[in-house]
Design a protein around this motif. Sequence first.
Motif, short mmCIF file in Angstrom:
data_model
loop_
_atom_site.label_atom_id
_atom_site.label_comp_id
_atom_site.label_asym_id
_atom_site.label_seq_id
_atom_site.Cartn_x
_atom_site.Cartn_y
_atom_site.Cartn_z
N SER A 1 0.82 -1.21 0.00
CA SER A 1 0.00 0.00 0.00
C SER A 1 0.86 1.27 0.00
O SER A 1 0.54 2.25 -0.68
N ALA B 1 -4.46 3.02 -2.82
CA ALA B 1 -3.41 2.73 -1.85
C ALA B 1 -3.88 3.00 -0.42
O ALA B 1 -3.70 2.17 0.48
N GLU C 1 -4.19 0.82 3.11
CA GLU C 1 -3.23 1.19 4.15
C GLU C 1 -3.86 1.32 5.53
O GLU C 1 -3.40 0.71 6.50
#
Length: 432
Positions: free
Chosen positions: A96, A134, A138
Amino acid sequence: MTTRDTADHRPLDRSDARTLVLSALGGALEFYDFVIFVYFAKVLGHLFFPPGTSDFVAQLQGFGIFAVGYLARPLGGIVMAHFGDRIGRKRMFTLSVFLMAMPTLLIGALPTYASLGVLAPVLLTLLRVVQGIAIGGEIPGAWVFVAEHVPPRRIGMACASLTSGLTLGILIGSLVSAGLSAHLSEAAMLDHGWRIAFVIGGVFGFFAVYLRRWLSETPVFARMRERRELTAELPAWVVVRDHLPGVLLSMVVTWVLTAAIVVVILMTPTLMQTTFHVDPARAFTAGSVAALALCLGCFAGGLLVDAAGRAIAMLVGSLGLAASTYALYLDLRAGAAHLDALYALAGGFAGVAGVVPAILVSTFPPSIRFSGISLSYNVAYAICGAATPVVVGWLATGQGGLGPAHYVGLVSLVGVGSAIYMMVSRRPVYGR
């Protein structure tokens, strides 16, 4: 007492501390990459759309592309969570941050509308989508990662320390924005100043990738893999089929988190300038103070979770968020005489964001925890996070500038309702 019971009641050790510090620092560097966009929303709105637009329209255009990142979060979150529940937390935790660093660096080098025409905002939007993918993996992954490393009675503190690390990324972004605004003219900012912020973010991101090489897989996942307790079904389907009340609760408290972070911390410095005509340098400096207070408030929220429980912490945080936000915006309308103190207070109570992950982690069992948190958190953030900048930007034009405070007050009432629900319901609370 069994070996597992002993492990669950042990104190934090040096390994736990290293995991928390490295996770928080890496999260800070990655979250800087995601939020730096909003601090330059007006600049990007002027540079990546046809020239001649007003500051208000440019700001809305910039906020619109910022919001696109939220719409992409569910896709990245659900896919990464699926593999996080099947092959391991650490691998997704590292992937990520790489997916965040690359587009941030590319945005810093992206030609503007003057060079590329309509292709410029298209490319900017696509890179923002990758950033959204991403960050969707995350944040849920980070919460699961630290929660599964520490003793159960320290989960509130662990998740809050990670959230404080993420909000440290906001502080870094605010400081970079304030520094650039103080040392560069408006012309220089439009020419190259904004690029500096994104290039710094790309470098930060790749450093975060390096940091995560030193982390180990969570003991909870390692135990499930050893005992072959990993679900054979699609984790997201199990979440929707068997844990719908938990999904709804998680989405509601996530809405509170979005109001605290997006409105109070990220949008308010820009709204100060466009709605209340506060000097940019003063606005960004006050924003930095608020971001620092947010870091401390998140950590305090996690400690309150461990000491008094999730419901009490959510109740206190929601009420404080509403009251402090109204105080801040009333002061702005009256001339901002007490800006720094009141913005710091609002930033501290925005630390209710540090309470939310402890609620999410305890809502889903370990075998589907990553998917459960990712699905509910990212869908809620996609809806609320994408709509909030546009809605609040529009609200800021009326009600004497108090529209954003009214929005935060409404969402805070939802937080109070969720706290009462947790007090009276008998929903299961899952540990490690």
